[in-house]
Write a protein that holds these residues in place. Structure first.
Motif, mmCIF file in Angstrom:
data_model
loop_
_atom_site.group_PDB
_atom_site.id
_atom_site.type_symbol
_atom_site.label_atom_id
_atom_site.label_comp_id
_atom_site.label_asym_id
_atom_site.label_seq_id
_atom_site.Cartn_x
_atom_site.Cartn_y
_atom_site.Cartn_z
ATOM 1 N N MET A 1 0.146 -1.086 -0.249
ATOM 2 C CA MET A 1 0.458 0.342 0.593
ATOM 3 C C MET A 1 0.762 1.474 0.086
ATOM 4 S SD MET A 1 -2.945 1.281 -0.084
ATOM 5 C CE MET A 1 -3.903 0.298 0.313
ATOM 6 N N GLU A 2 1.957 1.428 0.865
ATOM 7 C CA GLU A 2 2.778 3.192 0.969
ATOM 8 C C GLU A 2 3.614 2.864 -0.438
ATOM 9 O OE1 GLU A 2 7.013 3.734 3.750
ATOM 10 O OE2 GLU A 2 6.058 2.535 4.427
ATOM 11 N N ARG A 3 4.111 1.663 -1.127
ATOM 12 C CA ARG A 3 4.547 1.171 -2.460
ATOM 13 C C ARG A 3 3.462 2.366 -3.451
ATOM 14 N NH1 ARG A 3 9.713 1.571 -4.771
ATOM 15 N NH2 ARG A 3 9.391 0.905 -6.146
ATOM 16 N N SER A 4 2.741 1.557 -3.741
ATOM 17 C CA SER A 4 1.542 2.225 -4.383
ATOM 18 C C SER A 4 1.820 4.264 -4.369
ATOM 19 C CB SER A 4 0.355 2.049 -4.160
ATOM 20 O OG SER A 4 -1.073 2.635 -4.786
ATOM 21 N N SER A 5 1.139 4.735 -2.756
ATOM 22 C CA SER A 5 1.181 5.328 -2.583
ATOM 23 C C SER A 5 2.789 6.342 -2.889
ATOM 24 C CB SER A 5 0.866 5.949 -1.001
ATOM 25 O OG SER A 5 1.040 6.962 -0.814
ATOM 26 N N ILE A 6 3.596 6.227 -2.756
ATOM 27 C CA ILE A 6 5.093 6.721 -3.301
ATOM 28 C C ILE A 6 4.756 6.274 -5.147
ATOM 29 C CG2 ILE A 6 7.421 6.532 -3.708
ATOM 30 C CD1 ILE A 6 6.928 5.368 -0.554
ATOM 31 N N ASP A 7 4.383 5.932 -5.489
ATOM 32 C CA ASP A 7 4.987 6.166 -6.718
ATOM 33 C C ASP A 7 3.296 6.809 -7.068
ATOM 34 O OD1 ASP A 7 4.999 2.237 -7.574
ATOM 35 O OD2 ASP A 7 6.590 3.947 -6.916
ATOM 36 N N PHE A 8 2.246 7.006 -6.377
ATOM 37 C CA PHE A 8 1.618 8.259 -7.079
ATOM 38 C C PHE A 8 1.658 9.159 -7.201
ATOM 39 C CE2 PHE A 8 -2.024 10.986 -6.061
ATOM 40 C CZ PHE A 8 -2.906 11.113 -7.052
ATOM 41 N N ASN A 9 2.235 9.588 -5.752
ATOM 42 C CA ASN A 9 2.899 10.847 -5.875
ATOM 43 C C ASN A 9 4.255 10.923 -6.284
ATOM 44 O OD1 ASN A 9 1.778 11.768 -3.219
ATOM 45 N ND2 ASN A 9 3.156 10.350 -1.660
ATOM 46 N N LEU A 10 4.830 9.873 -7.079
ATOM 47 C CA LEU A 10 5.949 10.322 -7.880
ATOM 48 C C LEU A 10 5.572 10.735 -8.940
ATOM 49 C CD1 LEU A 10 9.041 10.488 -8.461
ATOM 50 C CD2 LEU A 10 8.654 8.049 -8.424
ATOM 51 N N ILE A 11 4.085 9.490 -9.645
ATOM 52 C CA ILE A 11 4.111 9.940 -11.635
ATOM 53 C C ILE A 11 2.922 11.157 -11.079
ATOM 54 C CG2 ILE A 11 2.416 9.591 -12.553
ATOM 55 C CD1 ILE A 11 2.604 6.874 -11.346
ATOM 56 N N ALA A 12 2.316 12.686 -10.023
ATOM 57 C CA ALA A 12 2.053 13.213 -9.586
ATOM 58 C C ALA A 12 2.812 14.518 -10.110
ATOM 59 C CB ALA A 12 0.933 13.188 -8.351
ATOM 60 N N ILE A 13 3.840 14.425 -9.816
ATOM 61 C CA ILE A 13 4.952 15.422 -9.687
ATOM 62 C C ILE A 13 5.329 15.648 -10.488
ATOM 63 C CG2 ILE A 13 6.786 14.779 -8.880
ATOM 64 C CD1 ILE A 13 5.313 17.903 -7.497
ATOM 65 N N ILE A 14 5.524 14.566 -11.586
ATOM 66 C CA ILE A 14 6.415 14.442 -12.584
ATOM 67 C C ILE A 14 4.897 15.543 -13.665
ATOM 68 C CG2 ILE A 14 7.138 13.020 -14.412
ATOM 69 C CD1 ILE A 14 8.907 11.286 -11.943
ATOM 70 N N THR A 15 4.092 14.279 -14.138
ATOM 71 C CA THR A 15 3.259 14.884 -14.514
ATOM 72 C C THR A 15 3.173 16.250 -14.660
ATOM 73 O OG1 THR A 15 1.666 12.888 -14.206
ATOM 74 C CG2 THR A 15 0.667 14.705 -14.788
ATOM 75 N N ILE A 16 3.049 17.269 -13.541
ATOM 76 C CA ILE A 16 2.416 18.138 -13.454
ATOM 77 C C ILE A 16 3.865 19.765 -13.496
ATOM 78 C CG2 ILE A 16 2.227 20.554 -11.264
ATOM 79 C CD1 ILE A 16 0.587 18.244 -10.093
ATOM 80 N N TYR B 1 13.833 10.675 -2.169
ATOM 81 C CA TYR B 1 12.839 10.398 -1.821
ATOM 82 C C TYR B 1 12.507 9.294 -1.605
ATOM 83 C CZ TYR B 1 7.525 10.075 -2.468
ATOM 84 O OH TYR B 1 6.552 9.843 -2.338
ATOM 85 N N PHE B 2 12.780 8.398 -2.280
ATOM 86 C CA PHE B 2 12.360 6.813 -2.308
ATOM 87 C C PHE B 2 13.115 6.077 -0.667
ATOM 88 C CE2 PHE B 2 10.716 6.430 -6.812
ATOM 89 C CZ PHE B 2 10.313 5.814 -6.018
#
Length: 202
Positions: free
Chosen positions: A1-16, A189-190
């Motif tokens: 679950m934590e891994r998924s959250s980290i990936d989401f944060n990373l994808i979000a910041i790269i997208t923005i 971050y990781f």
């Protein structure tokens, strides 16, 4: 679950911070949608410059109590450089000086950001304050020289409207530098699981 959250944060910041700006820039330059407003540009660039300087001051404060020269410290210096040139850029009319100041803002910002790779070190109070003073003073000195002798700035565009190689190289170095810096913060971050480090990617 934590891994998924980290990936989401990373994808979000790269997208923005990367994908969206690139896509937007491609869209407005290739679909004939070109909007120009000197007033809006001035407001945005001036705001960006002031915000960069404010954030830089906050980042330095984070390291002040430990007198630690770390990634926050070097990020602050990079932001000071970008903020100063961006603010001056916002006050100029479109032209050679306009292009040069913008190019120098991203060039020095990218170049100084690479210093985050320098291992952190605790120093005395004097040295902690001296290093930013030297960097910022040098940037201000260069900016003043450019403004005073702006009449000797060479044309920053070719006859066909393309940017001269000098301007292109400054921006290219900026892009490569920020990419290398982003790798540092993604890795941090990781390792640290600290979202502040992720935010510094942008």
């Amino acid at each position: 679950m934590e891994r998924s959250s980290i990936d989401f944060n990373l994808i979000a910041i790269i997208t923005i911070t990367f994908i969206f700006p690139l896509a937007f820039g491609f869209f407005i330059t290739n679909d004939g949608i070109w909007f120009t407003s000197v007033t809006l540009h001035t407001a945005l660039e001036a705001s960006a410059g002031i915000i960069a300087i404010a954030v830089a001051t906050i980042l330095l404060a984070k390291s002040k109590h430990k007198r630690e020269i770390n990634h926050y410290y070097w990020s602050a210096i990079a932001l000071y450089a970008m903020g100063i040139f961006d603010f001056l850029h916002s006050l100029t009319e479109p032209g050679d000086l306009f292009i040069l100041l913008q190019s120098l803002a991203v060039f020095f910002g990218g170049l100084f950001s690479l210093l985050v790779w320098v291992p952190k070190k605790t120093v005395n109070h004097f040295l902690f304050k001296l290093i930013p003073f030297i960097f910022v003073s040098s940037i201000l000195f260069l900016a003043v020289i450019i403004l005073l002798f702006n009449y000797i700035i060479p044309p920053m565009r070719e006859i066909n409207g393309e940017f001269i190689p000098f301007a292109i190289y400054l921006n290219l170095i900026c892009g490569v530098s920020f990419f290398i810096t982003a790798v540092f913060f993604i890795n941090l971050y990781f390792n640290k699981k600290n979202k502040e480090n992720l935010l510094l990617i942008g």
